[in-house]
Design an enzyme around this catalytic site. Sequence first.
Site, PDB file in Angstrom:
ATOM      1  N   GLY A  12       3.660  34.144   0.803  1.00 13.45           N
ATOM      2  CA  GLY A  12       3.469  35.058   1.855  1.00 13.45           C
ATOM      3  C   GLY A  12       3.872  34.469   2.927  1.00 13.45           C
ATOM      4  O   GLY A  12       2.948  34.844   4.360  1.00 13.45           O
ATOM      5  N   SER A  14       5.675  36.297   5.013  1.00 15.89           N
ATOM      6  CA  SER A  14       6.087  37.002   5.690  1.00 15.89           C
ATOM      7  C   SER A  14       5.922  37.337   7.349  1.00 15.89           C
ATOM      8  O   SER A  14       6.602  37.803   8.329  1.00 15.89           O
ATOM      9  CB  SER A  14       6.029  38.936   4.966  1.00 15.89           C
ATOM     10  N   ASN A  88       0.762  30.132   0.037  1.00 16.71           N
ATOM     11  CA  ASN A  88      -0.655  30.612   1.032  1.00 16.71           C
ATOM     12  C   ASN A  88      -0.658  31.770   1.568  1.00 16.71           C
ATOM     13  O   ASN A  88      -1.449  32.419   1.710  1.00 16.71           O
ATOM     14  CB  ASN A  88       1.050  29.971   2.400  1.00 16.71           C
ATOM     15  N   SER A 140      -9.967  27.788   2.745  1.00 15.21           N
ATOM     16  CA  SER A 140     -10.826  28.686   3.878  1.00 15.21           C
ATOM     17  C   SER A 140     -11.594  27.609   4.281  1.00 15.21           C
ATOM     18  O   SER A 140     -12.797  27.763   3.417  1.00 15.21           O
ATOM     19  CB  SER A 140     -10.866  30.326   3.891  1.00 15.21           C
ATOM     20  N   TYR A 153     -14.506  36.964  -0.302  1.00 13.01           N
ATOM     21  CA  TYR A 153     -13.481  36.208   0.199  1.00 13.01           C
ATOM     22  C   TYR A 153     -13.994  34.777   0.252  1.00 13.01           C
ATOM     23  O   TYR A 153     -12.629  33.799  -0.794  1.00 13.01           O
ATOM     24  CB  TYR A 153     -12.897  36.568   1.723  1.00 13.01           C
ATOM     25  N   ALA A 155     -16.263  33.183  -1.999  1.00 15.80           N
ATOM     26  CA  ALA A 155     -16.009  32.565  -3.291  1.00 15.80           C
ATOM     27  C   ALA A 155     -14.876  32.623  -4.200  1.00 15.80           C
ATOM     28  O   ALA A 155     -14.645  31.284  -4.723  1.00 15.80           O
ATOM     29  CB  ALA A 155     -16.687  34.093  -4.071  1.00 15.80           C
ATOM     30  N   LYS A 157     -12.149  31.413  -2.052  1.00 16.35           N
ATOM     31  CA  LYS A 157     -11.361  29.890  -1.463  1.00 16.35           C
ATOM     32  C   LYS A 157     -12.415  29.085  -1.669  1.00 16.35           C
ATOM     33  O   LYS A 157     -11.610  28.108  -1.998  1.00 16.35           O
ATOM     34  CB  LYS A 157     -11.498  30.123   0.051  1.00 16.35           C
TER      35      LYS A 157
HETATM   36  N1  LIG Z   1      -5.968  33.332   9.392  1.00 12.41           N
HETATM   37  C1  LIG Z   1      -7.118  32.766   9.194  1.00 12.41           C
HETATM   38  O1  LIG Z   1      -7.610  32.563  10.248  1.00 12.41           O
HETATM   39  C2  LIG Z   1      -6.963  31.863   8.352  1.00 12.41           C
HETATM   40  C3  LIG Z   1      -8.151  31.263   8.011  1.00 12.41           C
HETATM   41  C4  LIG Z   1      -8.378  30.424   6.605  1.00 12.41           C
HETATM   42  C5  LIG Z   1      -7.373  30.251   5.953  1.00 12.41           C
HETATM   43  N2  LIG Z   1      -6.645  31.766   5.653  1.00 12.41           N
HETATM   44  C6  LIG Z   1      -5.816  31.451   4.519  1.00 12.41           C
HETATM   45  O2  LIG Z   1      -4.161  31.169   4.907  1.00 12.41           O
HETATM   46  C7  LIG Z   1      -3.143  31.843   4.214  1.00 12.41           C
HETATM   47  C8  LIG Z   1      -2.694  33.096   5.448  1.00 12.41           C
HETATM   48  O3  LIG Z   1      -3.116  33.737   6.069  1.00 12.41           O
HETATM   49  P1  LIG Z   1      -2.074  34.736   7.477  1.00 12.41           P
HETATM   50  O4  LIG Z   1      -3.959  34.328   8.292  1.00 12.41           O
HETATM   51  O5  LIG Z   1      -1.004  34.251   7.867  1.00 12.41           O
HETATM   52  O6  LIG Z   1      -2.530  36.102   6.581  1.00 12.41           O
HETATM   53  P2  LIG Z   1      -2.086  37.440   6.901  1.00 12.41           P
HETATM   54  O7  LIG Z   1      -1.424  37.097   8.168  1.00 12.41           O
HETATM   55  O8  LIG Z   1      -2.642  38.403   6.150  1.00 12.41           O
HETATM   56  O9  LIG Z   1      -0.618  37.089   6.236  1.00 12.41           O
HETATM   57  C9  LIG Z   1      -0.722  37.369   4.435  1.00 12.41           C
HETATM   58  C10 LIG Z   1       0.981  36.383   3.588  1.00 12.41           C
HETATM   59  O10 LIG Z   1       0.681  36.696   2.129  1.00 12.41           O
HETATM   60  C11 LIG Z   1       1.346  38.226   1.976  1.00 12.41           C
HETATM   61  N3  LIG Z   1       0.766  38.508   0.742  1.00 12.41           N
HETATM   62  C12 LIG Z   1       0.047  38.858   0.695  1.00 12.41           C
HETATM   63  N4  LIG Z   1      -0.386  39.657  -0.472  1.00 12.41           N
HETATM   64  C13 LIG Z   1       0.358  39.334  -0.961  1.00 12.41           C
HETATM   65  C14 LIG Z   1       0.704  39.668  -2.708  1.00 12.41           C
HETATM   66  N5  LIG Z   1      -0.109  40.250  -3.685  1.00 12.41           N
HETATM   67  N6  LIG Z   1       2.121  38.925  -3.133  1.00 12.41           N
HETATM   68  C15 LIG Z   1       2.773  38.876  -1.840  1.00 12.41           C
HETATM   69  N7  LIG Z   1       2.378  37.960  -0.583  1.00 12.41           N
HETATM   70  C16 LIG Z   1       1.171  38.675  -0.406  1.00 12.41           C
HETATM   71  C17 LIG Z   1       1.647  38.987   3.038  1.00 12.41           C
HETATM   72  O11 LIG Z   1       3.209  39.536   3.019  1.00 12.41           O
HETATM   73  P3  LIG Z   1       3.452  40.762   2.721  1.00 12.41           P
HETATM   74  O12 LIG Z   1       2.318  41.599   3.261  1.00 12.41           O
HETATM   75  O13 LIG Z   1       4.756  41.244   3.208  1.00 12.41           O
HETATM   76  O14 LIG Z   1       3.098  40.974   0.988  1.00 12.41           O
HETATM   77  C18 LIG Z   1       1.653  37.985   4.476  1.00 12.41           C
HETATM   78  O15 LIG Z   1       2.628  36.963   4.666  1.00 12.41           O
HETATM   79  C19 LIG Z   1      -3.915  32.758   3.467  1.00 12.41           C
HETATM   80  O16 LIG Z   1      -3.915  32.533   1.885  1.00 12.41           O
HETATM   81  C20 LIG Z   1      -5.262  32.762   3.807  1.00 12.41           C
HETATM   82  O17 LIG Z   1      -6.707  33.132   3.153  1.00 12.41           O
HETATM   83  C21 LIG Z   1      -5.717  32.437   6.877  1.00 12.41           C
END
Ligand SMILES: NC(=O)c1ccc[n+]([C@@H]2O[C@H](COP(=O)([O-])OP(=O)(O)OC[C@H]3O[C@@H](n4cnc5c(N)ncnc54)[C@H](OP(=O)(O)O)[C@@H]3O)[C@@H](O)[C@H]2O)c1
Length: 245
Positions: A12, A14, A88, A140, A153, A155, A157
């Site tokens: 993840g 990108s 991630n 999370s 979601y 559940a 995590k």
């Molecule tokens: N942002 C928050 O507030 C927050 C809070 C708690 C936990 N988290 C966790 O932190 C992590 C990163 O979150 P983020 O906020 O950076 O999310 P994001 O901005 O939505 O980015 C998600 C990343 O995961 C990749 N991805 C999604 N589905 C995929 C798949 N099937 N195969 C390969 N890559 C995939 C996406 O890339 P592509 O679309 O290019 O595939 C992107 O690079 C996640 O696990 C999220 O649950 C985030």
Amino acid sequence: MSVAGKTVLITGASRGIGATLAEEFARAGAKVVLSARTAGVQALAERLRAAGQAAEALTGDVTDDAQAKALLQLCRAKFGGLDVLVNNAGVLVPGKLGMVRMEDARRMFEVNVLAVINLTQYAIRLFPKGKGGSIVNLASIAGTQGVDGLAAYGASKAALVGFTRAAAKELAPQKIRVNAVAPGFVETDMTRQFPAEVVTRTVAGVRLGRIGQPADVARAVIFLASDDAAYITGQILGVDGSMAC
Ligand SMILES: NC(=O)c1ccc[n+]([C@@H]2O[C@H](COP(=O)([O-])OP(=O)(O)OC[C@H]3O[C@@H](n4cnc5c(N)ncnc54)[C@H](OP(=O)(O)O)[C@@H]3O)[C@@H](O)[C@H]2O)c1
């Protein structure tokens, strides 16, 4: 922090937290292998290489077993192995109970849990024998505390938290450490999907007074991945600014 020279696989990568993780690990001297479905991950690897850092990328879906295998093959072929896995990649589809579509719930479990289990199984075979490695999962606050409107979601995590704690016990004899961070509300595409009033209300409930940044999370992940955390395993580190939920 001591991650220089380590090979780090980040899913993840990108955009959002994963892209920042890639930049920060590379800046700290790690060799990074990046994965995501979209081409941004290739562009990021090219940028890092242009800056003199060691980076490779593979485009594909992390739920695809062939992609998981190919990622580990890339780590071995380009950098001779693997030292750190950062799970991630994640998806969040918000929805009050009663509105949750089972296809969305299934997809969240596929990406947030099952893909992690699968990739971890391959990764542990590649960690150096006798020396071990480190796995950091992106959990999370929705999984550790429960958040209104994020039951499905959360559940997924919570399942990841259970996986982290069990894997830490099972893999400790192989010197493989397994930890997770549990972010609160971080400014990425994932949280940009929420209506403005939800964002305002959520950030108002953060006692440290601001939304989280990807770098806040990256610093915690790099610490857990590094040798500085050599005696830490099975832990879930909250990175949430003391968020009310
Ligand atoms: N942002 C928050 O507030 C927050 C809070 C708690 C936990 N988290 C966790 O932190 C992590 C990163 O979150 P983020 O906020 O950076 O999310 P994001 O901005 O939505 O980015 C998600 C990343 O995961 C990749 N991805 C999604 N589905 C995929 C798949 N099937 N195969 C390969 N890559 C995939 C996406 O890339 P592509 O679309 O290019 O595939 C992107 O690079 C996640 O696990 C999220 O649950 C985030």
